[in-house]
Design a protein around this motif. Structure first.
Motif, PDB file in Angstrom:
ATOM      1  N   ARG A  57       0.908  -1.376  -0.053  1.00  0.00           N
ATOM      2  CA  ARG A  57      -0.141   0.093  -0.001  1.00  0.00           C
ATOM      3  C   ARG A  57       1.000   1.189   0.119  1.00  0.00           C
ATOM      4  N   ILE A  58       1.983   1.055   0.661  1.00  0.00           N
ATOM      5  CA  ILE A  58       2.714   2.464   0.674  1.00  0.00           C
ATOM      6  C   ILE A  58       3.643   2.646  -0.575  1.00  0.00           C
ATOM      7  N   ILE A  59       3.980   1.676  -1.106  1.00  0.00           N
ATOM      8  CA  ILE A  59       4.642   1.696  -2.440  1.00  0.00           C
ATOM      9  C   ILE A  59       3.436   2.127  -3.431  1.00  0.00           C
ATOM     10  N   LEU A  60       2.295   1.945  -3.311  1.00  0.00           N
ATOM     11  CA  LEU A  60       1.272   2.356  -4.397  1.00  0.00           C
ATOM     12  C   LEU A  60       1.073   3.845  -4.070  1.00  0.00           C
ATOM     13  N   PHE A  61       0.964   4.162  -2.626  1.00  0.00           N
ATOM     14  CA  PHE A  61       1.039   5.585  -2.448  1.00  0.00           C
ATOM     15  C   PHE A  61       1.986   6.330  -2.927  1.00  0.00           C
ATOM     16  N   LEU A  62       3.177   5.991  -2.859  1.00  0.00           N
ATOM     17  CA  LEU A  62       4.399   6.660  -3.435  1.00  0.00           C
ATOM     18  C   LEU A  62       4.276   6.729  -4.911  1.00  0.00           C
ATOM     19  N   GLU A  63       4.003   5.771  -5.672  1.00  0.00           N
ATOM     20  CA  GLU A  63       3.643   5.761  -7.024  1.00  0.00           C
ATOM     21  C   GLU A  63       2.564   6.816  -7.343  1.00  0.00           C
ATOM     22  N   ARG A  64       1.452   6.712  -6.586  1.00  0.00           N
ATOM     23  CA  ARG A  64       0.463   7.825  -6.937  1.00  0.00           C
ATOM     24  C   ARG A  64       0.838   9.109  -6.635  1.00  0.00           C
ATOM     25  N   ILE A  65       1.723   9.613  -5.540  1.00  0.00           N
ATOM     26  CA  ILE A  65       2.185  10.876  -5.451  1.00  0.00           C
ATOM     27  C   ILE A  65       3.458  11.263  -6.284  1.00  0.00           C
ATOM     28  N   THR A  66       4.021  10.153  -7.009  1.00  0.00           N
ATOM     29  CA  THR A  66       4.951  10.606  -7.973  1.00  0.00           C
ATOM     30  C   THR A  66       4.555  11.572  -8.903  1.00  0.00           C
ATOM     31  N   PRO A  67       5.295  12.867  -8.930  1.00  0.00           N
ATOM     32  CA  PRO A  67       4.800  14.020  -9.814  1.00  0.00           C
ATOM     33  C   PRO A  67       4.332  13.625 -11.209  1.00  0.00           C
ATOM     34  N   SER A  68       4.945  12.588 -12.207  1.00  0.00           N
ATOM     35  CA  SER A  68       4.592  12.440 -13.560  1.00  0.00           C
ATOM     36  C   SER A  68       3.425  11.509 -13.340  1.00  0.00           C
ATOM     37  N   ILE A  93       6.265  21.551 -13.275  1.00  0.00           N
ATOM     38  CA  ILE A  93       6.831  20.596 -12.403  1.00  0.00           C
ATOM     39  C   ILE A  93       7.454  19.467 -12.928  1.00  0.00           C
ATOM     40  N   LEU A  94       6.820  19.144 -14.335  1.00  0.00           N
ATOM     41  CA  LEU A  94       7.420  18.095 -15.166  1.00  0.00           C
ATOM     42  C   LEU A  94       8.608  18.632 -15.499  1.00  0.00           C
ATOM     43  N   GLU A  95       8.983  19.671 -15.978  1.00  0.00           N
ATOM     44  CA  GLU A  95      10.233  20.210 -16.420  1.00  0.00           C
ATOM     45  C   GLU A  95      11.355  20.026 -15.120  1.00  0.00           C
ATOM     46  N   ASN A  96      10.685  20.462 -14.220  1.00  0.00           N
ATOM     47  CA  ASN A  96      11.732  20.557 -12.882  1.00  0.00           C
ATOM     48  C   ASN A  96      12.195  18.917 -12.704  1.00  0.00           C
ATOM     49  N   VAL A  97      11.278  17.920 -12.767  1.00  0.00           N
ATOM     50  CA  VAL A  97      11.429  16.599 -12.653  1.00  0.00           C
ATOM     51  C   VAL A  97      12.561  16.273 -13.679  1.00  0.00           C
ATOM     52  N   VAL A 107       7.659  16.012  -2.502  1.00  0.00           N
ATOM     53  CA  VAL A 107       6.711  16.241  -3.298  1.00  0.00           C
ATOM     54  C   VAL A 107       5.930  17.530  -3.067  1.00  0.00           C
ATOM     55  N   VAL A 108       5.325  17.541  -2.287  1.00  0.00           N
ATOM     56  CA  VAL A 108       4.586  19.006  -1.624  1.00  0.00           C
ATOM     57  C   VAL A 108       5.713  20.222  -1.918  1.00  0.00           C
ATOM     58  N   ASP A 136      13.529  11.940  -9.014  1.00  0.00           N
ATOM     59  CA  ASP A 136      12.075  11.804  -8.738  1.00  0.00           C
ATOM     60  C   ASP A 136      12.007  11.807  -7.147  1.00  0.00           C
ATOM     61  N   PRO A 137      11.184  12.652  -6.493  1.00  0.00           N
ATOM     62  CA  PRO A 137      11.187  12.948  -5.006  1.00  0.00           C
ATOM     63  C   PRO A 137      10.780  11.640  -4.405  1.00  0.00           C
ATOM     64  N   THR A 138      10.358  10.497  -5.007  1.00  0.00           N
ATOM     65  CA  THR A 138       9.797   9.435  -4.329  1.00  0.00           C
ATOM     66  C   THR A 138      10.752   8.128  -4.583  1.00  0.00           C
ATOM     67  N   ALA A 139      11.662   8.497  -5.559  1.00  0.00           N
ATOM     68  CA  ALA A 139      12.394   7.165  -5.894  1.00  0.00           C
ATOM     69  C   ALA A 139      13.246   6.688  -4.795  1.00  0.00           C
TER      70      ALA A 139
END
Length: 178
Positions: free
Chosen positions: A63-74, A151-155, A127-128, A161-164
């Motif tokens: 669930r936490i990995i899914l959370f991180l994937e969901r908040i990954t900016p892209s 945001i995408l340009e920044n990444v 991410v925030v 990736d802030p979640t990587a």
């Protein structure tokens, strides 16, 4: 003391000494048996707990990995599109989405190591922070699409990736557990 009295005392001591030795040996053997039985019961309890807790822990990591994937900016920018919103409204919607996802998964920290949970919190805060910094660099009348583009340009430019880092940490920890 007379010889008869000392002989009687000596005979009593000699006759009770083997009984004391046998009693002491029985006490030690009984103590070892009870200690071994106690350790075996503790091991059985731990094994049963592990059979119950292990799937729950695995589900928490999933669930936490899914959370991180969901908040990954892209991923989040695709899922939560700017569709005609102002940059401020889009920023608020993105932040609300992150808060909702985080709140929904908050209880999963019970089944994770402290280090893993700290990585998750740091990723969320990164991410925030990325969203807020990119919003602050926009002009007042910017659109949500401008914020998404920034945001995408920044990444892409930072290639970070802030979640990587949190995702890698969780995967490593899972491999150590299993």
């Amino acid at each position: 003391m007379t010889t008869d009295t000392s002989t009687i005392i000596l005979l009593i001591l000699l006759s009770t000494l083997p009984a004391l030795l046998v009693g002491g040996a029985m006490y030690l053997l009984t103590q070892k048996y009870l200690d071994r039985d106690y350790r075996k019961k503790i091991l059985d309890i731990r094994l049963k707990n592990s059979e119950t807790i292990l799937p729950i822990r695995l589900q928490a990591y999933e669930r936490i990995i899914l959370f991180l994937e969901r908040i990954t900016p892209s991923n989040m920018l695709i899922r939560v599109g700017p569709s005609g919103l102002s940059a401020g409204a889009y920023q608020a919607e993105l932040l609300q989405e992150i808060r909702a996802e985080y709140t929904h998964n908050l209880s999963q920290q019970l089944y994770m190591s402290e280090a893993a949970w700290q990585q998750v919190k740091k990723a969320k805060e990164d991410v925030v922070s990325m969203i807020n910094q990119n919003y602050q660099n926009l002009q007042d009348k910017s659109k949500g699409t401008d914020l998404a583009k920034r945001i995408l340009e920044n990444v892409l430019h930072q290639e970070v990736d802030p979640t990587a880092q949190a995702l890698q940490f969780l995967k490593r920890e899972l491999h150590e557990i299993f």
